[in-house]
Design a protein around this motif. Structure first.
Motif, PDB file in Angstrom:
ATOM      1  N   GLN A 145      21.306  18.407 -24.078  1.00 37.45           N
ATOM      2  CA  GLN A 145      21.924  18.962 -22.774  1.00 37.45           C
ATOM      3  C   GLN A 145      21.371  20.630 -22.893  1.00 37.45           C
ATOM      4  N   ILE A 146      20.294  20.836 -22.132  1.00 35.13           N
ATOM      5  CA  ILE A 146      19.441  22.280 -22.309  1.00 35.13           C
ATOM      6  C   ILE A 146      19.822  22.641 -20.926  1.00 35.13           C
ATOM      7  N   PHE A 147      20.343  24.176 -21.079  1.00 35.93           N
ATOM      8  CA  PHE A 147      20.543  24.748 -19.805  1.00 35.93           C
ATOM      9  C   PHE A 147      20.145  26.347 -19.911  1.00 35.93           C
ATOM     10  N   ASN A 148      19.619  26.767 -18.865  1.00 26.78           N
ATOM     11  CA  ASN A 148      19.121  28.267 -18.830  1.00 26.78           C
ATOM     12  C   ASN A 148      20.299  29.031 -18.583  1.00 26.78           C
ATOM     13  N   MET A 199      33.399  29.064 -21.767  1.00 29.73           N
ATOM     14  CA  MET A 199      33.664  27.699 -22.278  1.00 29.73           C
ATOM     15  C   MET A 199      32.289  26.583 -22.129  1.00 29.73           C
ATOM     16  N   ASP A 200      31.592  27.068 -21.078  1.00 31.41           N
ATOM     17  CA  ASP A 200      30.546  25.979 -20.552  1.00 31.41           C
ATOM     18  C   ASP A 200      29.277  26.615 -21.373  1.00 31.41           C
ATOM     19  N   GLY A 201      29.494  27.743 -22.323  1.00 31.94           N
ATOM     20  CA  GLY A 201      28.083  28.086 -23.223  1.00 31.94           C
ATOM     21  C   GLY A 201      27.474  29.189 -22.476  1.00 31.94           C
ATOM     22  N   GLN A 202      27.591  29.417 -21.188  1.00 31.66           N
ATOM     23  CA  GLN A 202      27.155  30.445 -20.495  1.00 31.66           C
ATOM     24  C   GLN A 202      27.408  31.745 -20.753  1.00 31.66           C
ATOM     25  N   GLY A 396      23.997  25.405 -29.268  1.00 29.79           N
ATOM     26  CA  GLY A 396      23.253  26.311 -29.944  1.00 29.79           C
ATOM     27  C   GLY A 396      22.434  27.248 -28.879  1.00 29.79           C
ATOM     28  N   TYR A 397      21.208  28.023 -29.173  1.00 26.81           N
ATOM     29  CA  TYR A 397      20.708  28.793 -28.235  1.00 26.81           C
ATOM     30  C   TYR A 397      19.197  29.015 -28.702  1.00 26.81           C
ATOM     31  N   PHE A 414      22.077  25.066 -25.366  1.00 21.90           N
ATOM     32  CA  PHE A 414      21.977  23.382 -25.523  1.00 21.90           C
ATOM     33  C   PHE A 414      23.248  23.057 -26.312  1.00 21.90           C
ATOM     34  N   THR A 415      23.305  21.770 -26.162  1.00 19.72           N
ATOM     35  CA  THR A 415      24.746  21.009 -26.820  1.00 19.72           C
ATOM     36  C   THR A 415      23.632  19.656 -27.016  1.00 19.72           C
ATOM     37  N   VAL A 416      24.217  19.054 -28.257  1.00 19.81           N
ATOM     38  CA  VAL A 416      23.918  17.922 -28.971  1.00 19.81           C
ATOM     39  C   VAL A 416      24.527  17.253 -29.929  1.00 19.81           C
ATOM     40  N   ALA A 417      24.911  16.124 -29.855  1.00 19.02           N
ATOM     41  CA  ALA A 417      25.731  15.296 -30.634  1.00 19.02           C
ATOM     42  C   ALA A 417      25.312  15.380 -32.246  1.00 19.02           C
ATOM     43  N   ASP A 418      24.272  15.481 -32.870  1.00 20.81           N
ATOM     44  CA  ASP A 418      23.833  15.552 -34.106  1.00 20.81           C
ATOM     45  C   ASP A 418      22.986  16.680 -34.685  1.00 20.81           C
TER      46      ASP A 418
END
Length: 646
Positions: A145-148, A199-202, A396-397, A414-418
């Motif tokens: 899940q990648i976000f700018n 909390m949302d990584g932003q 991560g970033y 980004f978030t990722v399970a593994d």
């Protein structure tokens, strides 16, 4: 185009502060000012008037590459390469990058195939593995899940670093109005910023980071060490608020570390060499960084130094040719014994890509694997960091100048399970001659799955050592063989595979056929110690069995052998009796071998010759000592097809 900000960072730091040097042409002037379109125009004019020097042709080719004119870049690089195949590894990588853009990977692979004698095994293996990975289903097997980041702006924001529990540090060229560098124009200096992570990584409300000493010049690429409660970062070399220069008018970058009293100390500093992207590994107390030292593998390489309480304790140590390439390697980051870094090597997806390599127990590295599309793109992707998320999975970033971004370089979360990056399995060891214990060169080492599908094949070097790497598997079979040698196969179940994570050293031994046979009576026979049956008997005693077991091993190791069993007696006793006795003994040997796994198809004949083939003068009626008679009583296992085997 978007110039590669990451690679130019080294030159950007120098560009504003280098004293002008005499240039031979306008093309050179524009090139060293990074005005590549103008440099191309001037070089083409000069080329029409007189031949360009090799250096100028390389500058022209690099200018084409930087302006994305890949066809002209390839043509110019090849023009140079045809005249002088000893161009630098850095320009060799540039040439292949451009070639991949114009003709695709197949042409690059074909070109590499003609250069296997001059390129390192590590580079060729890395390229082959990553090409195969890009074509496989494993290339993108994680759902990211990648976000700018909302806080990105039109300038360059890059090099994120986790800071304490809930903050992020990063580098930016954004406007500095109202802060300590007021008065300098946007983009002239690099600055470290800090922001809170939501909390949302932003990241929220970025501000200049004030925990490093004030400077009028560049401060960038920070890394925060929780164990040392210190920030490592790069800074322009300066003294008393004035830049310092080497004898060529160059200002370089140094690595600094903050102290508890609010000051900072230089850790890595050289008037002519710049250091980039520090990372401090708390587990080993090693300080990793990128630098372009002489005698490296290409552009910038990754190095480390050992430290103790913030003091440098060793000379820089290059991470070696498994990690460093003819391209540029930067932004090291270690997470759970994996080294993440960025490289612009030609077998990537385009520009800078992020790779992962496992750190082995012997301090070697696994093949760096490309993290694939998503985290990587056709543009520059670098500055990767990752940690366990507070909720679940990982967060991560990284930095990228991909086209959908907001600025020149943006920070993406980004978030990722593994854990990102294909997990691989490394097998290494030595193939030895079982008799001499010396290494066997050019032996084939193969890995199969449990259905006997070949996964990979390598050959041992002159010392008999091998190394191979494959995508992680729960089970496998390992085989080693060579002409005139036996074949060995070892199976690894799930438990044995897990053990390889702690110790991946797998030595193998092969039997050499020439060590197992000898010449007797003008024929090739299997080596055995001489043995005797009991007088007048043909029963297989333990003494006889011990020698026949050697034959079993040889035939099982070389199942293509065709044998003749010969049994001979001495001349004492009647001729007919000796003939029957020798035939019984030959048949007893045959029965024993077949009962112990030798196929009947391997034994073409079992012949008792009696006393027909006496090898000395002790014929019937001649008095001889016992030892002379014993010479005639013998059993031979003759290899009939020895000369036809190989």
């Amino acid at each position: 185009m978007k110039y590669n900000f990451l690679i130019l960072i080294a030159f950007l730091f120098v560009n504003n502060f280098s004293f002008a040097q005499d240039k031979k042409s306008k093309g050179d002037d524009f090139f060293f000012e990074y005005k590549y379109p103008q440099a191309i125009i001037e070089y083409k004019k000069e080329k029409n008037e007189h031949p360009l020097s090799k250096r100028q042709l390389l500058n022209l080719a690099d200018s084409y590459l930087q302006t994305e004119n890949y066809k002209n870049a390839v043509d110019t690089y090849l023009e140079i390469y045809k005249e002088d195949t000893k161009i630098s590894t850095y320009h060799f990588n540039n040439m292949l990058q451009a070639m991949a853009k114009t003709s695709g990977q197949d042409r690059v692979k074909a070109f590499l195939a003609t250069k296997t004698d001059v390129l390192s095994n590590e580079l060729l293996e890395n390229a082959e593995f990553n090409y195969e990975l890009q074509e496989s289903e494993k290339a993108n097997d994680l759902a990211y899940q990648i976000f700018n980041i909302n806080a990105n702006g039109p300038a360059s924001d890059f090099s994120p670093s986790f800071y304490k529990d809930d903050k992020l540090l990063f580098t930016s060229t954004r406007s500095l109005k109202g802060n300590k560098k007021k008065g300098y124009r946007e983009n002239e200096y690099l600055e470290i910023f800090v922001a809170k992570v939501g909390m949302d990584g932003q990241i929220l409300n970025p501000k200049p980071f004030l925990e490093v000493p004030e400077s009028s010049f560049h401060q960038a690429t920070p890394f925060y060490s929780e164990a040392r409660d210190a920030v490592f970062y790069v800074s322009s070399n300066e003294e008393y608020d004035q830049l310092t220069f080497d004898e060529n008018g160059k200002n370089s970058l140094a690595v600094m570390m903050t102290s508890e009293d609010g000051t900072a100390q230089y850790l890595l500093r050289d008037p002519s060499t710049s250091f980039y992207y520090p990372f401090y590994d708390e587990k080993t107390s090693r300080l990793y960084f990128a630098a372009n030292f002489p005698n490296g593998y290409g552009g910038t390489d990754l190095y480390y130094v050992d430290t103790n309480e913030g003091k440098i304790m060793s000379a820089p140590i290059n991470l070696g040719s498994r990690i460093n390439t003819p391209g540029n390697e930067v932004s090291p980051f270690v997470f759970e014994n994996s080294l993440y870094f960025a490289s612009d090597i030609f077998y990537g997806l385009g520009g800078m890509d992020i790779y992962k390599s496992e750190m082995q127990n012997d301090e070697s590295f696994s093949i760096p694997v490309n993290l694939g599309m998503g985290l990587n793109s056709e543009d520059d992707d670098f500055g990767f960091i990752i940690k366990n998320n507070k909720t679940e999975g990982l967060i991560g970033y990284f930095s990228s100048n991909r086209k959908e971004g907001k600025g020149k370089d943006d920070i993406y979360g980004f978030t990722v399970a593994d854990k990102p990056g294909l997990k691989t399995l490394v097998l290494r060891g030595q193939v030895n001659n079982s008799s001499s214990k010396e290494g066997v060169s050019k032996a084939a080492v193969r890995v199969y799955d449990t259905d006997l599908n070949l996964i990979k094949e390598v050959y041992t070097n002159e010392e008999g050592t091998y190394r191979l790497e494959i995508p992680w598997r729960e089970t496998l079979m390992l085989e080693a063989s060579k002409e005139r040698y036996s074949e060995i196969i070892r199976s690894f179940d799930e438990e044995a595979i897990q053990d390889l994570e702690d110790n991946n050293l797998v030595d193998l031994e092969l039997l050499f056929l020439d060590d197992l046979v000898e010449e007797k009576e003008d024929q090739t026979v299997i080596k055995m110690k001489k043995f005797f049956f009991q007088k007048g008997r043909y029963a297989i005693t333990p003494e006889v069995a011990a020698e026949l077991d050697k034959v079993v091993v040889v035939v099982k190791s070389f199942p293509q052998l065709q044998l003749r069993i010969e049994s001979h007696t001495d001349s004492r006793g009647g001729g007919a009796t000796n003939f029957r006795l020798s035939q019984n003994r030959a048949d007893a040997i045959k029965d024993y071998l077949e009962q112990h796994g030798v196929s009947s198809s391997n034994i073409l004949y079992s012949i008792g010759y009696g006393e027909d083939k006496i090898i000395n003068n002790c014929k019937s009626g001649v008095f001889c000592l016992e030892q002379m008679h014993n010479q005639n009583e013998r059993q031979l296992i003759v290899v009939l097809n020895y000369d036809l085997l190989f």
